[in-house]
Design a protein around this motif. Sequence first.
Motif, PDB file in Angstrom:
ATOM      1  N   LEU A   6      43.254  39.174  33.170  1.00  0.00           N
ATOM      2  CA  LEU A   6      43.687  39.814  34.542  1.00  0.00           C
ATOM      3  C   LEU A   6      42.511  40.263  35.397  1.00  0.00           C
ATOM      4  N   HIS A   8      39.011  39.763  37.317  1.00  0.00           N
ATOM      5  CA  HIS A   8      38.403  38.717  38.426  1.00  0.00           C
ATOM      6  C   HIS A   8      37.383  39.365  38.798  1.00  0.00           C
ATOM      7  N   ILE A  11      37.837  40.947  42.523  1.00  0.00           N
ATOM      8  CA  ILE A  11      38.484  42.279  42.688  1.00  0.00           C
ATOM      9  C   ILE A  11      38.009  43.283  42.077  1.00  0.00           C
ATOM     10  N   LEU A  32      42.651  42.952  46.623  1.00  0.00           N
ATOM     11  CA  LEU A  32      43.702  42.327  45.961  1.00  0.00           C
ATOM     12  C   LEU A  32      44.443  41.400  46.888  1.00  0.00           C
ATOM     13  N   ASN A  35      42.553  38.123  48.190  1.00  0.00           N
ATOM     14  CA  ASN A  35      42.420  37.312  47.187  1.00  0.00           C
ATOM     15  C   ASN A  35      43.904  36.560  46.687  1.00  0.00           C
ATOM     16  N   TYR A  37      46.701  38.309  45.566  1.00  0.00           N
ATOM     17  CA  TYR A  37      47.265  38.806  44.290  1.00  0.00           C
ATOM     18  C   TYR A  37      48.392  39.936  44.653  1.00  0.00           C
ATOM     19  N   VAL A  38      48.476  40.563  45.838  1.00  0.00           N
ATOM     20  CA  VAL A  38      49.549  41.281  46.011  1.00  0.00           C
ATOM     21  C   VAL A  38      50.272  41.106  47.459  1.00  0.00           C
ATOM     22  N   VAL A  74      53.854  42.569  43.800  1.00  0.00           N
ATOM     23  CA  VAL A  74      52.643  42.031  43.319  1.00  0.00           C
ATOM     24  C   VAL A  74      53.032  40.479  43.409  1.00  0.00           C
ATOM     25  N   LYS A  76      50.804  37.641  41.883  1.00  0.00           N
ATOM     26  CA  LYS A  76      50.262  37.280  40.959  1.00  0.00           C
ATOM     27  C   LYS A  76      49.458  38.423  39.809  1.00  0.00           C
ATOM     28  N   PRO A  77      49.433  38.359  38.638  1.00  0.00           N
ATOM     29  CA  PRO A  77      49.008  39.635  37.857  1.00  0.00           C
ATOM     30  C   PRO A  77      47.444  39.639  38.076  1.00  0.00           C
ATOM     31  N   ALA A  78      46.935  40.965  38.048  1.00  0.00           N
ATOM     32  CA  ALA A  78      45.573  41.282  38.040  1.00  0.00           C
ATOM     33  C   ALA A  78      45.306  42.615  37.727  1.00  0.00           C
ATOM     34  N   ASN A 111      53.410  41.624  37.840  1.00  0.00           N
ATOM     35  CA  ASN A 111      54.495  40.730  38.545  1.00  0.00           C
ATOM     36  C   ASN A 111      55.752  40.700  37.669  1.00  0.00           C
TER      37      ASN A 111
END
Length: 159
Positions: A6, A8, A11, A32, A35, A37-38, A74, A76-78, A111
């Motif tokens: 999770l 990267h 971020i 986020l 890129n 993610y949210v 969300v 994708k998860p991060a 998410n």
Amino acid sequence: MKISELFHKEIIVTNLEAENREEVFRVLYKKLLDNGYVKESFLEGIIKRENTFPTGLLLNNYNVAIPHTDAEHVLKPAIAVATLSKPVIFKNMANPQEDVNVNIVFMIALNESHSQVEMLQQLVELIQNESFLNSILNAKGGDEVIETIKNYVVFGKID
């Protein structure tokens, strides 16, 4: 999913100079959002939740905050990370009337709400390790933070 998947580098912000928690939120949210993610609603979700359910954790030498919000915000998860050049005040998770001077912020964006408990457990295990937090705080950029996390999670390098 392993927690190490999770994080990267795009971020992660090291040595962030911020005056308050909202500034930290805005910086990590922007990373986020930019890129993918949210959603735009994520920042408001984080602020609302933090005001109701504070996430500051009083630990030994370094204090941590783990702000998060509902999965609906969300894509994708991060987990975004900010190490702070000087501590920022959060409210204590265990005692909301008490201030906590936070050194590291792990902003969780998941998410799937059912995965939140598992990720929080893995993160709490990591942040209870003093040498892990020290390594994260001394990292000179996103790549070093990722390397540190992988060393601790993948290789079990917990002293």
